[in-house]
Design an enzyme around this catalytic site. Structure first.
Site, mmCIF file in Angstrom:
data_model
loop_
_atom_site.group_PDB
_atom_site.id
_atom_site.type_symbol
_atom_site.label_atom_id
_atom_site.label_comp_id
_atom_site.label_asym_id
_atom_site.label_seq_id
_atom_site.Cartn_x
_atom_site.Cartn_y
_atom_site.Cartn_z
ATOM 1 C CB SER A 196 -3.743 7.952 4.902
ATOM 2 O OG SER A 196 -3.152 7.763 3.819
ATOM 3 N N GLY B 59 -2.762 -0.330 0.298
ATOM 4 C CA GLY B 59 -2.761 -1.468 1.326
ATOM 5 C C GLY B 59 -1.559 -2.013 1.102
ATOM 6 C CE1 TYR B 60 1.027 -0.918 -2.149
ATOM 7 C CE2 TYR B 60 3.224 0.364 -1.954
ATOM 8 C CZ TYR B 60 2.380 -0.128 -2.664
ATOM 9 O OH TYR B 60 2.260 0.314 -4.076
ATOM 10 C CB SER B 61 1.971 -0.759 6.409
ATOM 11 O OG SER B 61 2.809 0.075 5.807
ATOM 12 C CD GLU C 277 5.324 6.610 0.393
ATOM 13 O OE1 GLU C 277 4.376 6.879 1.266
ATOM 14 O OE2 GLU C 277 6.238 5.588 0.443
#
Lengths: 397, 363, 397, 363
Positions: A161, A127-129, A244
């Site tokens: 995702s 849960g970043y963007s 990443e």
């Protein structure tokens, strides 16, 4: 310069090859759908046990505790590619969260999460963007307010995702609204079953929901679920992002992709003549082949630097920008070479390669423009690689 | 000397645009793409109310008596709205039939196409390049073989087929021995079919040399209209990229104030604008019967394909991740441009034709 | 849309054609070197008298005083191109200063300068760019200080073409150092023979001094030599720059250039096969041909708008960016098609077309990067054409 | 497994670089370009003091016994400084002669080339593609015809000629019947000649198949070295563009803080870095006698040409008008890259060879 393997590594390759070939009947296939299909979990157990997955994770947390050896990692992945067997699980939990916890998690967090994650029993999403902060993570607005022993979270994430399949999320939230942008963020771990979480699949241009939106309404998470200290989330996330970057732009995959285009061009005909005999497409193919081979050599250079514990420098910084672009260009050539047949999709008659090339063309464009866009990559290359100044702050901001 | 659209043309184009903006919103585009045939037919019906179907047909056949330039500016609006329908198919067939002058058979077909009584499917692909396993032949007045990428094959009452020999054949699409298989492309707003002909009676319009001219005209019109369709789609992608860049903020300012974004938009505009002029010029040359028309159309078609790749990608890039999602629907235009690139001759093949036309290929 | 000429214009074309053909013996040739060669001045006199030069300049100042008619101007230039006769003089004095004086000069200035300039007796150069202010004219630092009835000028200009041959200069200087950047500039006219002026030729990558540096040390210029008011120089210069933009990127010239490449490709062979039979180069040629034809159609559109007194809008704004780039690309194809022969230069044996293509390739690159760079053109297109915001002022500035 | 330069290689490269930075400043480059033969010879002599001429020759021939990778990293420094000299010509000839093993004739020539007693001109152009009016033939041991773009033809004591048949011929450059005509290219830092042979006695090294191998090796080494030369020139152009952008101010800030300029520099770096790795990889494969070496060299040569066009132009663009002048001298590198693109096979021709090598061309 010496591209040969040492006797130790040659022996290691033989060992991996015989292990894989001897157990190929255990490997799950495309038919074994579902992230937690029993055959997948059993295969992962076998790989963990043999050190073909999580090789360097300490044994106390479920890995094999071996010394890092990039070459062995590479040999393993080459043998998986060669044998065509299912590779080790590689979701965001394994590739991003586990290294982060090993680096910055508490002992309790490591014990609780690493083992189940490695075994594939616990699936994670990231849960970043957020809608308002694509390439500018520092501006995120999902808030977590302390209430007793809990944080109470409200806000929205996007580009998440596997959110539908995930058990858990590692998530950036703003906990110190008065701190400067980068210093007010914290990194929380919590269950996707927590009340107040809503997931909406995000259909993209390929026609598939590769990503999701995730909404938080008064989601309560115990304060101990933080990694690092409150306000350190930016630092923790950057450690993760480093992991990443390595995942994208694999040059061997580009080479395999290019060779598939060459096969198409030999196979497909127009007016009875193979496309490979069309000098214009052939010239484009070979120009791309040169770029693919260059990226592959660049990859060898990066790996050598890593083997020696050196920074790969510019050779490392450019991988994502060039690699994604190159893959997109290869797909574009495949489509152009096929002409009208190249625009077919879904399950249309006359479809070639399951419509894979259009899928790749669009998905790779998504990689170029999303999740650290080409623009951001160019900023990174010019600033970190070439020492050029950051964009000055706007006078209006 | 006046290289611009007339008042009439501008106002006609504005009415088509206005109509489509009402009739073919993004929701309608989504519905059409999801397979809602009724939604597509409603757009077709609305366009028919403007009489566009017969834009290039003479008054005597019930048409508007206008030219390819008029068809081009209508098609640009259709591409702009990503609209469904068989406008271009009708225009292509009418352009072909007009080669036969007022001969009764051709005129009769034309009148029916203009009125909508005959809805044409257009089969040109085998004239342009024969892919594996396709191909057509005529034996004793009966058609055998298969044709790929028949435009509007699903709604067609009749298929108008360019035979490799240069003849124009017409087949009843509902006759026994005709099978239609839908082809699904990335662009779900337009429908293409594979049609198999198993010895189906075909009407071949008389006059071989005229038929060759007819097929050439059909190919030329098909190419220019598909370029115009792409032009409309590119224009809207550029406009939407600029609009998005003025809304979306990053790092405390709208992204449209970042030089990199501004320059991407400027480069799109710099490539788009000359393409528009080239398409107009090619249409005008066609209408005037100019010798340069064939070359101009080949150049316009191939150039639209190249500019299209650049703009479809760059406009999507300006939208960032949002351009990749279905949320803003930008991808419908992206895909429409991608399909138009390959239709009726991919750019490399079309450039080879342009070389041949200029005597630049010895064999 | 109607690309035919009216009967009036058809008659005009016939008239121009017969005038030129009937006097072709008067036309100077390349052998008549020197800007003021008697044959050149005599030819210019003839052209002025017949209205083939300075057609719209009022008769009082030495022109023909005819109504502006872009189509007639175009017919004239087409007839010069067709007959291959020497075109009217077109230095910066004629193309930039004369329109500026007509718009903003005093009666005295018009009387003094326009006639001799049109007749070619008075040659001008332009003093705008400075080493520290290439694309940012507002930052220029050449100073003019009032001393009695004179300005005293100190500073340096760069990119000054024909400075060695020029009698006069029209020059931007900073007269009001305390005013905001754009409002402190004035526009002065003075003789290049004035004491204190030093000219240094600036050799460029083509090996020729197409430009110069001009140094001013205590150069005294009477105050009446100003055009417009003190501090209005920016406005005056912008009027002039508008005239310059039309001069660049002529699409007919691009078409002629492309056809020359086609001829080379038909003529030159490798291993006995003509380059035109190489599908890769041929494909590139035709892709460029499409761009050339597109720019030509775009030019027709711009001209039509001008004929109707309308703004050509975006079609006008993109001409310089696309036109220069296209010419550069055409030259690049010519060089690539010639291969090793394409890199020959100077007066080397085996040289093709006098080395013209390398000359063009480099000079066109100079046009792209100098005198309002591609960068600036993109700013203009995005700001004026697309309504995007100006770059925000830097917080540090 | 180690894909990096060894300590020895890095320190050798650093000494070459250090030497050339002292010995071949921009002033020297200007002098050489202006035709000062003495200036060029001084650079050659300084390089000879490091023994680079025989880098690829075995100890027994007086060489350093190193490989193509070592030659490549030296050549990169030569390109970096835009230096004159016949280093690559000697390396090309030595690589060719080494095909003959220790046979006395070849070894004798090699020893003389290493010592500098024989200074070779290299004539490969007619093997790669015969332009109008050129071509060579051997009649009764005598050479007739003309060769274009002979590298170092002006300083050569002997010319080493790849005959179209695949043989390697050696001709005394001072013999009667040899005429040398200087060819002037845009790159005045290197010298090329046209050489006419009017029935001049030629020594053809024995063993036809070995000679074929020799000529192939010479072509491969020539191509990779010219790519490495271009790489060095590109690297310096990028560095200078970045440095200039951090000095030059416009609109109140250094231009290197503008996103458009930063992105141009980032794109240059992103293309340059993989090219460097490809060139290293190709050299290593050659030294190892790997089957992939031929393909890698063809790809490296053609890729260097494409990256070169982009970097030469973009680095010049970052310099604005200054890049166009002679003041900063950037154009020497621009031109060197432009010439290297076409030498020993332009990219299109080289890609065609790569296709043929992979069996992708039927005829």
């Amino acid at each position: 310069m010496d591209l040969r393997l040492s006797p130790e590594h040659q022996a290691f390759r033989a060992h991996v090859a015989s292990l894989l070939e001897g157990h190929s009947h255990l490997s799950p296939t495309a038919a074994d759908r579902g992230l937690k299909h029993p055959k997948r979990l059993a295969w992962q157990s076998f790989l963990l046990q043999e050190g073909l997955a999580a090789r360097t994770v300490p044994a106390a947390y479920g890995g094999r505790g071996e010394a890092p050896d990039i070459l062995k990692s590479r040999i393993i992945s080459e043998e998986f590619a060669r044998t065509g067997l299912a590779p080790p699980l590689a979701g965001q939990g394994i590739s991003m969260l586990v290294p982060t916890l090993l680096e910055l998690g508490t002992e309790e967090q490591r014990q609780a999460y690493i083992g189940p994650t490695l075994r594939g029993e616990m699936v994670w999403c990231q849960g970043y963007s957020e809608p308002g902060s694509g390439s500018d993570l520092a501006s995120l607005t999902t808030r977590a307010v302390v209430d007793g022993d809990d944080y109470v979270i409200n806000g929205q994430k996007i580009w998440t995702s596997t959110a539908m399949q995930a058990d858990m999320i590692f998530c950036l939230v703003r906990t110190e609204p008065d701190a400067p942008a980068h210093q007010g963020i914290s990194y929380l771990l919590f269950s996707m079953k927590t009340p107040g979480i809503e997931i909406r699949p995000l259909v993209d241009m390929t026609g598939t929901a590769n990503f999701n939106e995730v909404f938080f309404t008064d989601v309560r998470v115990p304060r101990r679920q933080i990694v690092g200290k409150p306000g350190e989330g930016w630092k923790v996330a950057n450690a993760t992002l480093t992991h990443e970057r390595g995942m994208l732009g694999d040059p061997s995959a580009s080479r395999a992709r290019l060779m598939r285009v060459a096969e198409i061009m030999q196979r497909e005909t127009v007016d009875g003549r193979s496309l490979m005999e069309d000098p214009v497409f052939r010239d484009r193919l070979i120009a791309l082949q040169a770029r693919v081979f260059a990226m592959q050599a660049n990859g060898l250079r990066v790996m050598s630097a890593q083997l020696k514990g050196e920074s790969p420098g510019m050779a490392g910084l450019i991988i994502k920008l060039e690699g994604c672009e190159l893959n997109h260009e290869i797909a574009r050539l495949a489509i152009d070479a096929m002409g009208e047949l190249g625009i077919l999709y879904d399950d249309s008659p006359h479809l070639r390669d399951d419509g894979d090339w259009q899928q790749k063309y669009m998905y790779d464009l998504g990689l170029i423009i999303g999740g650290g866009t080409a623009q951001i990559q160019k900023n990174i290359i010019s600033e970190r690689g070439l020492g050029m100044p950051r964009e000055p702050k706007s006078a209006k901001a | 000397m006046d290289f611009s659209l007339s008042e009439d043309q501008l106002s006609f184009q504005a009415s088509v645009r206005g109509l489509l903006e009402r009739s073919c919103s993004l929701d309608v585009v989504r519905a059409v793409a999801a397979g809602d045939r009724g939604a597509a037919e409603r757009v077709v019906r609305d366009l028919d109310a403007l009489g566009v179907r017969g834009v290039m047909a003479p008054d005597a056949a019930g048409g508007l008596g206008l030219g390819l330039l008029d068809a081009v500016i209508i098609q640009e609006m259709i591409g702009r709205q990503c609209a469904p329908g068989d406008f271009s198919g009708a225009a292509i067939v009418i352009a072909g039939l007009s080669s036969f002058g007022g001969t009764s058979a051709a005129r009769a077909w034309m009148t029916k196409v203009v009125s909508g009584e005959v809805r044409p499917g257009v089969a040109l692909a085998e004239r342009i390049g024969v892919r594996d396993g396709t191909g057509l032949r005529l034996e004793g007045g009966r058609l055998l073989g298969r044709s790929l990428f028949v435009a509007d094959g699903d709604t067609a009452t009749h298929v108008f087929i360019a035979l490799p020999s240069g003849s124009l054949a017409i087949v009843d699409a509902t006759a026994p021995g005709v099978s239609r298989v839908p082809l699904r492309t990335i662009d779900a707003t337009r429908v293409f079919s594979e049609i198999l002909f198993d010895g189906v009676p075909a009407e071949v319009l008389t006059g071989e040399s005229l038929a060759g001219a007819a097929v050439n005209r059909m190919t030329a019109v098909a190419r220019l209209l598909v370029a115009a369709d792409a032009l409309g789609a590119m224009q809207v992608m550029l406009e939407r990229a600029v609009a998005y860049s003025l809304e979306r903020k990053q790092f405390g300012r709208v992204i449209g104030s970042f030089q990199a974004v501004k320059h991407m938009c400027a480069e799109m505009a710099a490539r788009l604008e000359p393409l528009r002029a080239l398409i107009w010029h090619a249409a005008h040359a066609f209408d005037e019967g100019s010798e340069e028309a064939d070359l101009l159309i080949l150049l316009a078609k191939s150039h639209a394909a190249e500019v299209g790749v650049f703009i479809a990608r760059t406009a999507t890039e300006v939208h960032g991740g949002m351009g990749f999602t279905d949320l803003v629907g930008l991808h419908y235009w992206f895909k429409r441009i991608g399909v138009s690139r390959q239709l009726f001759g991919a750019p490399e093949a079309v450039r080879r034709e342009a070389a041949r036309l200029q005597g630049w290929v010895s064999s």
